[in-house]
Design a protein around this motif. Structure first.
Motif, PDB file in Angstrom:
ATOM      1  N   THR A 106     -12.054  -2.819  -1.447  1.00 16.66           N
ATOM      2  CA  THR A 106     -11.198  -3.683  -0.642  1.00 16.66           C
ATOM      3  C   THR A 106      -9.815  -3.079  -0.471  1.00 16.66           C
ATOM      4  OG1 THR A 106     -12.372  -5.658  -1.369  1.00 16.66           O
ATOM      5  CG2 THR A 106     -10.174  -5.978  -0.461  1.00 16.66           C
ATOM      6  N   TYR A 107      -9.316  -3.104   0.754  1.00  9.65           N
ATOM      7  CA  TYR A 107      -7.930  -2.726   0.992  1.00  9.65           C
ATOM      8  C   TYR A 107      -7.156  -3.980   1.398  1.00  9.65           C
ATOM      9  CZ  TYR A 107      -9.719  -2.609   5.801  1.00  9.65           C
ATOM     10  OH  TYR A 107     -10.330  -2.925   6.983  1.00  9.65           O
ATOM     11  N   TYR A 108      -5.852  -3.885   1.363  1.00  6.28           N
ATOM     12  CA  TYR A 108      -4.986  -5.020   1.641  1.00  6.28           C
ATOM     13  C   TYR A 108      -3.943  -4.607   2.663  1.00  6.28           C
ATOM     14  CZ  TYR A 108      -7.254  -6.719  -2.530  1.00  6.28           C
ATOM     15  OH  TYR A 108      -8.207  -7.113  -3.446  1.00  6.28           O
ATOM     16  N   THR A 109      -3.632  -5.504   3.580  1.00  6.31           N
ATOM     17  CA  THR A 109      -2.764  -5.127   4.695  1.00  6.31           C
ATOM     18  C   THR A 109      -1.480  -5.936   4.802  1.00  6.31           C
ATOM     19  OG1 THR A 109      -3.915  -6.610   6.210  1.00  6.31           O
ATOM     20  CG2 THR A 109      -4.755  -4.344   6.040  1.00  6.31           C
ATOM     21  N   GLN A 110      -1.317  -6.938   3.969  1.00 10.47           N
ATOM     22  CA  GLN A 110      -0.122  -7.773   4.056  1.00 10.47           C
ATOM     23  C   GLN A 110       0.867  -7.428   2.940  1.00 10.47           C
ATOM     24  OE1 GLN A 110       0.275  -9.864   6.690  1.00 10.47           O
ATOM     25  NE2 GLN A 110      -1.674  -8.925   7.298  1.00 10.47           N
ATOM     26  N   PRO A 111       2.157  -7.359   3.258  1.00 17.94           N
ATOM     27  CA  PRO A 111       3.143  -7.051   2.211  1.00 17.94           C
ATOM     28  C   PRO A 111       3.056  -8.001   1.012  1.00 17.94           C
ATOM     29  CG  PRO A 111       4.164  -6.915   4.368  1.00 17.94           C
ATOM     30  CD  PRO A 111       2.785  -7.467   4.590  1.00 17.94           C
ATOM     31  N   ALA A 112       2.788  -9.268   1.266  1.00 19.11           N
ATOM     32  CA  ALA A 112       2.753 -10.248   0.178  1.00 19.11           C
ATOM     33  C   ALA A 112       1.589 -10.024  -0.779  1.00 19.11           C
ATOM     34  CB  ALA A 112       2.682 -11.660   0.755  1.00 19.11           C
ATOM     35  N   GLN A 113       0.627  -9.223  -0.361  1.00 18.48           N
ATOM     36  CA  GLN A 113      -0.525  -8.947  -1.219  1.00 18.48           C
ATOM     37  C   GLN A 113      -0.248  -7.848  -2.242  1.00 18.48           C
ATOM     38  OE1 GLN A 113      -3.241  -8.286   2.174  1.00 18.48           O
ATOM     39  NE2 GLN A 113      -4.473  -9.989   1.397  1.00 18.48           N
ATOM     40  N   TYR A 114       0.881  -7.208  -2.128  1.00 22.77           N
ATOM     41  CA  TYR A 114       1.216  -6.103  -3.021  1.00 22.77           C
ATOM     42  C   TYR A 114       2.273  -6.514  -4.041  1.00 22.77           C
ATOM     43  CZ  TYR A 114      -1.490  -2.936  -0.149  1.00 22.77           C
ATOM     44  OH  TYR A 114      -2.526  -2.306   0.499  1.00 22.77           O
ATOM     45  N   SER A 115       2.093  -6.038  -5.264  1.00 19.63           N
ATOM     46  CA  SER A 115       3.000  -6.390  -6.354  1.00 19.63           C
ATOM     47  C   SER A 115       4.033  -5.324  -6.659  1.00 19.63           C
ATOM     48  CB  SER A 115       2.186  -6.648  -7.634  1.00 19.63           C
ATOM     49  OG  SER A 115       1.221  -7.661  -7.430  1.00 19.63           O
ATOM     50  N   TYR A 116       3.716  -4.091  -6.330  1.00 16.92           N
ATOM     51  CA  TYR A 116       4.569  -2.971  -6.722  1.00 16.92           C
ATOM     52  C   TYR A 116       4.956  -2.164  -5.488  1.00 16.92           C
ATOM     53  CZ  TYR A 116       2.206  -4.245 -11.038  1.00 16.92           C
ATOM     54  OH  TYR A 116       1.690  -4.953 -12.090  1.00 16.92           O
ATOM     55  N   TRP A 117       6.211  -1.758  -5.448  1.00 15.51           N
ATOM     56  CA  TRP A 117       6.762  -1.038  -4.296  1.00 15.51           C
ATOM     57  C   TRP A 117       7.594   0.149  -4.743  1.00 15.51           C
ATOM     58  CZ3 TRP A 117       5.737  -2.435   0.756  1.00 15.51           C
ATOM     59  CH2 TRP A 117       5.077  -3.656   0.932  1.00 15.51           C
ATOM     60  N   GLY A 118       7.532   1.208  -3.951  1.00 15.31           N
ATOM     61  CA  GLY A 118       8.441   2.309  -4.146  1.00 15.31           C
ATOM     62  C   GLY A 118       9.783   2.025  -3.505  1.00 15.31           C
ATOM     63  N   GLN A 119      10.700   2.970  -3.639  1.00 10.37           N
ATOM     64  CA  GLN A 119      12.056   2.767  -3.139  1.00 10.37           C
ATOM     65  C   GLN A 119      12.176   3.058  -1.654  1.00 10.37           C
ATOM     66  OE1 GLN A 119      10.991   5.446  -4.616  1.00 10.37           O
ATOM     67  NE2 GLN A 119      11.846   7.186  -3.493  1.00 10.37           N
ATOM     68  N   GLY A 120      11.175   3.694  -1.091  1.00  9.70           N
ATOM     69  CA  GLY A 120      11.171   4.012   0.330  1.00  9.70           C
ATOM     70  C   GLY A 120      11.710   5.390   0.609  1.00  9.70           C
ATOM     71  N   THR A 121      11.219   5.978   1.688  1.00 10.93           N
ATOM     72  CA  THR A 121      11.693   7.283   2.133  1.00 10.93           C
ATOM     73  C   THR A 121      11.856   7.238   3.651  1.00 10.93           C
ATOM     74  OG1 THR A 121      11.300   9.678   2.030  1.00 10.93           O
ATOM     75  CG2 THR A 121       9.370   8.285   2.346  1.00 10.93           C
ATOM     76  N   GLN A 122      12.959   7.789   4.123  1.00 10.05           N
ATOM     77  CA  GLN A 122      13.280   7.730   5.549  1.00 10.05           C
ATOM     78  C   GLN A 122      12.528   8.799   6.316  1.00 10.05           C
ATOM     79  OE1 GLN A 122      15.537   5.561   7.311  1.00 10.05           O
ATOM     80  NE2 GLN A 122      14.597   6.533   9.100  1.00 10.05           N
ATOM     81  N   VAL A 123      11.935   8.399   7.405  1.00  6.08           N
ATOM     82  CA  VAL A 123      11.345   9.321   8.365  1.00  6.08           C
ATOM     83  C   VAL A 123      12.039   9.081   9.697  1.00  6.08           C
ATOM     84  CG1 VAL A 123       9.281  10.017   9.626  1.00  6.08           C
ATOM     85  CG2 VAL A 123       9.121   9.417   7.195  1.00  6.08           C
ATOM     86  N   THR A 124      12.655  10.117  10.219  1.00  4.53           N
ATOM     87  CA  THR A 124      13.347  10.023  11.506  1.00  4.53           C
ATOM     88  C   THR A 124      12.737  11.042  12.453  1.00  4.53           C
ATOM     89  OG1 THR A 124      15.398   9.355  10.429  1.00  4.53           O
ATOM     90  CG2 THR A 124      15.553  10.148  12.705  1.00  4.53           C
ATOM     91  N   VAL A 125      12.256  10.557  13.586  1.00  2.00           N
ATOM     92  CA  VAL A 125      11.627  11.427  14.571  1.00  2.00           C
ATOM     93  C   VAL A 125      12.531  11.494  15.792  1.00  2.00           C
ATOM     94  CG1 VAL A 125       9.560  11.878  15.932  1.00  2.00           C
ATOM     95  CG2 VAL A 125       9.369  10.675  13.738  1.00  2.00           C
ATOM     96  N   SER A 126      13.036  12.676  16.069  1.00  2.00           N
ATOM     97  CA  SER A 126      13.925  12.846  17.214  1.00  2.00           C
ATOM     98  C   SER A 126      13.129  13.248  18.451  1.00  2.00           C
ATOM     99  CB  SER A 126      14.977  13.907  16.908  1.00  2.00           C
ATOM    100  OG  SER A 126      14.361  15.170  16.715  1.00  2.00           O
ATOM    101  N   SER A 127      13.603  12.808  19.595  1.00  2.00           N
ATOM    102  CA  SER A 127      12.893  13.097  20.850  1.00  2.00           C
ATOM    103  C   SER A 127      13.385  14.387  21.479  1.00  2.00           C
ATOM    104  CB  SER A 127      13.089  11.945  21.831  1.00  2.00           C
ATOM    105  OG  SER A 127      14.459  11.720  22.055  1.00  2.00           O
TER     106      SER A 127
END
Length: 127
Positions: A106-127
């Motif tokens: 089973t996979y989960y697709t809603q943020p509320a279904q997850y208990s643990y999160w990383g700090q995030g990493t920025q991805v910037t795509v320039s045109s």
């Protein structure tokens, strides 16, 4: 307690590829369904891709199908997101997420279904 640390990302040009990795610690990684989410400025956090703990079930949001690939290495406690043909609309902070589950396929697709999160990493795509 599961800790997640993302790496990768940065500034890329449209059409380029990039790879995000997420290293997990503090839990039994092989039992954790994982997900990659992203959040652009002024927008809600959205699912990008998800993978079951077995690795056999995958989910992709329509906007990344055919361009992004999620994978996991249960021996190395990592989950990755390979991104290709990047577009400016892919610009966001990308987050790795995990949760406990006894359901191997089973996979989960809603943020509320997850208990643990990383700090995030920025991805910037320039045109």
């Amino acid at each position: 307690q599961v800790q997640l640390v993302e790496s990768g990302g940065g500034l890329v040009q449209a059409g380029d590829s990039a790879r995000l990795s997420c290293a997990a610690s503090g839990g039994t990684f092989s039992t954790l369904p994982m997900g990659w989410f992203r959040q652009a400025p002024g927008k809600e956090r959205e699912i990008v891709a998800a993978i079951s703990s077995s690795g056999g079930s995958l989910y992709y949001v329509d906007s990344v199908k055919g361009r992004f690939t999620i994978s996991r290495d249960n021996a190395k406690n990592t989950v990755s997101l390979q991104m290709s043909m990047l577009k400016p609309d892919d610009t966001a902070v990308y987050y790795c997420a995990a949760r406990q589950s006894s359901l191997r396929s089973t996979y989960y697709t809603q943020p509320a279904q997850y208990s643990y999160w990383g700090q995030g990493t920025q991805v910037t795509v320039s045109s």
